[in-house]
Design an enzyme around this catalytic site. Structure first.
Site, PDB file in Angstrom:
ATOM      1  N   GLU A 135      37.936  33.178  40.694  1.00  0.00           N
ATOM      2  CA  GLU A 135      37.775  34.636  40.543  1.00  0.00           C
ATOM      3  C   GLU A 135      36.300  35.054  40.475  1.00  0.00           C
ATOM      4  O   GLU A 135      35.957  36.159  40.864  1.00  0.00           O
ATOM      5  CB  GLU A 135      38.504  35.137  39.291  1.00  0.00           C
ATOM      6  CG  GLU A 135      39.911  35.600  39.545  1.00  0.00           C
ATOM      7  CD  GLU A 135      40.038  36.712  40.600  1.00  0.00           C
ATOM      8  OE1 GLU A 135      39.273  37.695  40.538  1.00  0.00           O
ATOM      9  OE2 GLU A 135      40.894  36.588  41.475  1.00  0.00           O
ATOM     10  N   HIS A 188      33.759  33.800  42.173  1.00  0.00           N
ATOM     11  CA  HIS A 188      33.305  33.970  43.562  1.00  0.00           C
ATOM     12  C   HIS A 188      33.909  35.242  44.168  1.00  0.00           C
ATOM     13  O   HIS A 188      33.244  35.996  44.865  1.00  0.00           O
ATOM     14  CB  HIS A 188      33.757  32.789  44.430  1.00  0.00           C
ATOM     15  CG  HIS A 188      33.195  31.458  44.020  1.00  0.00           C
ATOM     16  ND1 HIS A 188      33.983  30.445  43.526  1.00  0.00           N
ATOM     17  CD2 HIS A 188      31.940  30.988  44.057  1.00  0.00           C
ATOM     18  CE1 HIS A 188      33.221  29.391  43.269  1.00  0.00           C
ATOM     19  NE2 HIS A 188      31.978  29.688  43.580  1.00  0.00           N
ATOM     20  N   GLN A 246      19.625  29.897  37.172  1.00  0.00           N
ATOM     21  CA  GLN A 246      19.592  29.984  38.637  1.00  0.00           C
ATOM     22  C   GLN A 246      19.297  31.426  39.071  1.00  0.00           C
ATOM     23  O   GLN A 246      18.461  31.672  39.955  1.00  0.00           O
ATOM     24  CB  GLN A 246      20.946  29.518  39.183  1.00  0.00           C
ATOM     25  CG  GLN A 246      21.213  29.894  40.619  1.00  0.00           C
ATOM     26  CD  GLN A 246      22.482  29.237  41.139  1.00  0.00           C
ATOM     27  OE1 GLN A 246      22.506  28.040  41.346  1.00  0.00           O
ATOM     28  NE2 GLN A 246      23.535  30.001  41.364  1.00  0.00           N
ATOM     29  N   SER A 297      34.610  28.142  36.546  1.00  0.00           N
ATOM     30  CA  SER A 297      33.691  27.231  37.221  1.00  0.00           C
ATOM     31  C   SER A 297      34.519  26.246  38.030  1.00  0.00           C
ATOM     32  O   SER A 297      35.596  25.823  37.578  1.00  0.00           O
ATOM     33  CB  SER A 297      32.883  26.455  36.172  1.00  0.00           C
ATOM     34  OG  SER A 297      32.271  25.326  36.772  1.00  0.00           O
TER      35      SER A 297
HETATM   36  O1  PAF Z   1      25.743  28.618  42.431  1.00  0.00           O
HETATM   37  C1  PAF Z   1      25.987  27.886  43.414  1.00  0.00           C
HETATM   38  O2  PAF Z   1      27.149  27.679  43.793  1.00  0.00           O
HETATM   39  C2  PAF Z   1      24.849  27.210  44.148  1.00  0.00           C
HETATM   40  O3  PAF Z   1      23.857  26.795  43.271  1.00  0.00           O
HETATM   41  C3  PAF Z   1      24.242  28.053  45.288  1.00  0.00           C
HETATM   42  C4  PAF Z   1      23.594  29.339  44.761  1.00  0.00           C
HETATM   43  C5  PAF Z   1      25.345  28.414  46.277  1.00  0.00           C
HETATM   44  C6  PAF Z   1      23.186  27.256  46.026  1.00  0.00           C
HETATM   45  O4  PAF Z   1      23.706  26.097  46.578  1.00  0.00           O
END
Ligand code: PAF
Length: 284
Positions: A35, A37, A153, A185
């Site tokens: 979810e 994504h 990130q 996750s």
């Molecule tokens: O968050 C993720 O899935 C990865 O780190 C990303 C941003 C796609 C880079 O590979």
């Protein structure tokens, strides 16, 4: 939805959209959608004419002994889900397309990539920054969509975009959680049923610490203590780190005076879980 595997093909498609002044959104992923994504895809579809979702399990962001080989993959399910969300291009390049023989370049956001998770994952954030820089160059989107769950990130990629004058808006969307609070996750599938039942205690401990931080302010020590005590009393999880840091530079703070992030990583069985909560702010 069109499946694209080659860089030139995606470039060509995007060039045509750009020529007709269409807005382009990019959602970079490593696949095995959940979810979290899908929420990024939904926002991207709302805000753009054309949405590109990349699916690439990027070998350069995994260290030796990490889970590159066993990272969960399900391209057919991903394809069906992306299609259902109204995504226009699903870009799944083979490894040699992204890193052909002779490939030599890396992007590093120096001051930020050694902090928090970077202490135990050397090279990880350089791998992330490199692949996202490449995806931005290939796709030239107007907006890039990232989740707050990977707070470090997100901060690093925002810094990279700013420092390298990349002409893209970075949108960081809230973490999507299971009903019991566990952050979604792809790696949650490493948890056994017992571990899965224990895992939400991580978020509960973060929330209790956040409440203390926002009510009392002042020194961060009692906040970190509260988190550690709650985590320890839940049992089963081994703390890798917990830190209360500034939102932009990820510097550890002594006192809670303004916006901050409380971020941590724990080990639970074969899984390494990360999560964070924002203190005195709504968005990263
Ligand atoms: O968050 C993720 O899935 C990865 O780190 C990303 C941003 C796609 C880079 O590979």
């Amino acid at each position: 939805m069109k499946n694209v595997r080659m860089i030139d093909e995606l470039r060509e498609a995007v060039r045509a959209s750009r020529a007709s002044e269409e807005r382009i959104g990019l959602v970079p992923t490593m696949g095995f959608f959940h979810e979290g994504h899908l929420s990024l895809m939904r926002r991207a579809v709302e805000e753009n004419d054309i949405v590109v979702v990349s699916v690439f399990v990027n070998p350069r962001q995994f260290g030796p002994g990490e889970d590159f080989e066993r990272y969960p993959r399900d391209p057919e399910r991903d394809e069906a889900l992306a299609k259902r969300e109204g995504v226009h291009y699903l870009f799944s390049p083979p490894e040699e397309e992204m890193y052909p023989g002779g490939y030599m370049t890396a992007v590093e956001v120096k001051g930020l990539s050694g902090k928090l998770c970077g202490k135990t994952r050397p090279g990880h954030f350089s791998g992330v920054a490199t692949v996202v820089a490449k995806l931005l160059n290939v796709c030239s989107p107007d907006s890039l969509y990232l989740g707050q769950k990977d707070a470090q990130q997100a901060v690093i990629l925002k810094r990279m975009v700013n420092d390298l004058n990349m002409d893209v808006h970075v949108e960081i969307m809230p973490t999507v959680r299971e009903e019991d609070g566990l952050a979604m996750s792809s790696r949650n599938r490493y948890l056994s049923p017992d571990e899965r039942a224990q895992a939400p205690a991580f978020y509960r401990a973060l929330l209790e610490a956040k409440q203390l931080a926002e009510e009392k302010g002042g020194s961060v020590l009692p906040v970190l203590e509260k988190f550690k005590n709650r985590l320890a009393s839940a049992g089963g999880m081994e703390l890798e780190y917990v830190e209360l840091v500034s939102c932009d530079k990820l510097e550890p703070l002594d006192r809670i005076e303004g916006p901050a992030v409380l971020a941590g990583a724990v080990r639970l069985g074969k899984a390494r879980l990360i999560d964070n909560v924002l203190i005195n702010c709504e968005r990263l």
